[in-house]
Motif scaffolding. Structure first.
Motif, PDB file in Angstrom:
ATOM      1  N   LEU A  90       0.828  -1.216   0.000  1.00 33.81           N
ATOM      2  CA  LEU A  90       0.000   0.000   0.000  1.00 33.81           C
ATOM      3  C   LEU A  90       0.861   1.264   0.000  1.00 33.81           C
ATOM      4  O   LEU A  90       0.345   2.374   0.089  1.00 33.81           O
ATOM      5  CB  LEU A  90      -0.927   0.028   1.220  1.00 33.81           C
ATOM      6  N   GLN A 135      -4.706   5.362   7.983  1.00 37.31           N
ATOM      7  CA  GLN A 135      -5.185   6.524   7.247  1.00 37.31           C
ATOM      8  C   GLN A 135      -4.388   7.798   7.531  1.00 37.31           C
ATOM      9  O   GLN A 135      -4.375   8.714   6.725  1.00 37.31           O
ATOM     10  CB  GLN A 135      -6.680   6.706   7.545  1.00 37.31           C
ATOM     11  N   ASP A 155      -8.691   3.333  10.302  1.00 36.76           N
ATOM     12  CA  ASP A 155      -9.066   4.746  10.420  1.00 36.76           C
ATOM     13  C   ASP A 155      -9.665   4.930  11.816  1.00 36.76           C
ATOM     14  O   ASP A 155     -10.847   4.706  12.018  1.00 36.76           O
ATOM     15  CB  ASP A 155     -10.079   5.100   9.318  1.00 36.76           C
ATOM     16  N   GLU A 168     -11.056  -4.293   1.749  1.00 31.72           N
ATOM     17  CA  GLU A 168     -10.003  -4.445   0.713  1.00 31.72           C
ATOM     18  C   GLU A 168      -8.706  -4.909   1.371  1.00 31.72           C
ATOM     19  O   GLU A 168      -7.972  -5.741   0.843  1.00 31.72           O
ATOM     20  CB  GLU A 168      -9.686  -3.096   0.051  1.00 31.72           C
ATOM     21  N   ILE A 207      -1.510   7.426   4.682  1.00 31.63           N
ATOM     22  CA  ILE A 207      -1.758   7.319   3.248  1.00 31.63           C
ATOM     23  C   ILE A 207      -2.864   8.261   2.814  1.00 31.63           C
ATOM     24  O   ILE A 207      -3.803   8.495   3.578  1.00 31.63           O
ATOM     25  CB  ILE A 207      -2.137   5.876   2.774  1.00 31.63           C
ATOM     26  N   ILE A 208      -2.740   8.740   1.583  1.00 25.86           N
ATOM     27  CA  ILE A 208      -3.735   9.698   1.104  1.00 25.86           C
ATOM     28  C   ILE A 208      -4.985   8.951   0.623  1.00 25.86           C
ATOM     29  O   ILE A 208      -6.097   9.297   0.955  1.00 25.86           O
ATOM     30  CB  ILE A 208      -3.139  10.581  -0.018  1.00 25.86           C
ATOM     31  N   LYS A 209      -4.729   7.856  -0.142  1.00 30.58           N
ATOM     32  CA  LYS A 209      -5.883   7.121  -0.691  1.00 30.58           C
ATOM     33  C   LYS A 209      -6.707   6.504   0.445  1.00 30.58           C
ATOM     34  O   LYS A 209      -6.156   6.010   1.406  1.00 30.58           O
ATOM     35  CB  LYS A 209      -5.354   6.015  -1.623  1.00 30.58           C
ATOM     36  N   LYS A 210      -8.028   6.559   0.317  1.00 32.02           N
ATOM     37  CA  LYS A 210      -8.913   5.952   1.328  1.00 32.02           C
ATOM     38  C   LYS A 210      -9.066   4.465   1.010  1.00 32.02           C
ATOM     39  O   LYS A 210      -9.411   4.105  -0.120  1.00 32.02           O
ATOM     40  CB  LYS A 210     -10.306   6.591   1.284  1.00 32.02           C
ATOM     41  N   TYR A 211      -8.776   3.613   1.965  1.00 34.30           N
ATOM     42  CA  TYR A 211      -8.978   2.180   1.765  1.00 34.30           C
ATOM     43  C   TYR A 211     -10.120   1.704   2.629  1.00 34.30           C
ATOM     44  O   TYR A 211     -10.271   2.131   3.776  1.00 34.30           O
ATOM     45  CB  TYR A 211      -7.714   1.398   2.150  1.00 34.30           C
ATOM     46  N   LYS A 212     -10.929   0.803   2.079  1.00 33.89           N
ATOM     47  CA  LYS A 212     -11.971   0.149   2.864  1.00 33.89           C
ATOM     48  C   LYS A 212     -11.303  -0.983   3.621  1.00 33.89           C
ATOM     49  O   LYS A 212     -10.410  -1.658   3.093  1.00 33.89           O
ATOM     50  CB  LYS A 212     -13.049  -0.423   1.929  1.00 33.89           C
TER      51      LYS A 212
END
Ligand code: BTN
Length: 246
Positions: free
Chosen positions: A90, A151, A134, A162, A154-159
């Motif tokens: 990631l 969170q 998060d 996933e 990292i900038i991208k939001k991950y569920k």
């Protein structure tokens, strides 16, 4: 390897639930019990694991192994390495605090609690994984040591789903390798990711305390600690903290 997932909305602890529902968790090769919230999440050494509802991972990987349990001491370290490897995928730079903690910028983001029961010559393994994905700031501040969540890094939001899917794939691969070859294939990768190598640490277990330099790993994943009298001792389990110089 056949795998199934059991999702629970709110539970005391996924490890506890899994141990009480062995008929359900051992019907496939691997079952992952995961929950949205835990009311009594358990950590190592009887600690509490903060488990608010929302975007964190609380999961227990359950499987039976037909093996000598002695050999299984390093299984939780294999899981810890699996988690570290998916975080690297990631784009993060995790460190492993021996044996089972993952750190990001020196703060704990994940931990593994391994519980094993012995039944009729089989080992029933319950590998509990907590990952702060998060986590609200006020919860992180409640934790008894510096803690963080993915969170924040990292900038991208991950569920969380996933991330759990990635971990499932990585762990199945790593477990197969571990069952065939033991800890040896993981040794270098684990050691390269270790925090505190060459630094003075404090190791505590069952009322005993050792202070020394974090040296290396033994072939089966124990910690080699270099003592002030120049002796090296291998520790099988301990709670490790960085020694703060006065
Ligand atoms: C630790 O670092 O002390 C280990 C923490 C393990 C927490 C996970 S969350 C899912 C599973 N269920 C529990 O009650 N504990 C583990």
């Amino acid at each position: 390897m056949k795998c199934k997932k059991i999702f629970l909305d709110k539970i005391d602890s996924t490890n506890k639930w899994a141990k009480e529902h062995t008929d359900q968790v051992f019907s496939e090769d691997l079952t992952i019990v995961h929950a949205d919230e835990q009311t009594a999440g358990k950590g190592r050494f009887g600690r509490h694991w903060e488990s608010p509802q929302g975007e964190n991972i609380y999961a227990t990987f359950c499987f039976r192994i037909n093996a000598q349990c002695l050999h299984l001491i390093s299984l939780a370290q294999v899981m810890t390495l699996s988690i570290a490897k998916i975080l690297i995928k990631l784009g993060l730079q995790p460190k492993i605090r021996w044996p089972n903690d993952i750190l990001l910028s020196n703060k704990k983001v994940s931990g593994v609690l391994c519980e094993i029961s012995h039944t009729k010559g089989l080992c029933e393994v319950f590998l509990g994984v907590g990952i702060n994905v998060d986590t609200p700031k006020e919860i992180l501040e409640k934790i008894d040591q510096p803690a963080t969540c993915l969170q924040k890094h990292i900038i991208k939001k991950y569920k969380k789903g996933e991330i759990l899917d990635l971990l499932e794939i990585q762990f199945i691969h790593d477990l197969d390798l571990f069952l065939a070859q033991g800890f040896a294939p993981f040794l270098c990768e684990y050691e390269n990711l270790m925090a505190y190598i060459g630094e003075e640490i404090c190791c505590e277990n069952q009322g005993k305390k050792w202070v020394g330099i974090c040296h290396s790993l033994t072939n089966d994943g124990q910690l080699n600690l270099y003592l002030p009298n120049k002796e090296i001792i291998a520790l099988q389990a301990a709670d490790v903290t960085l020694r703060v110089k006065k």
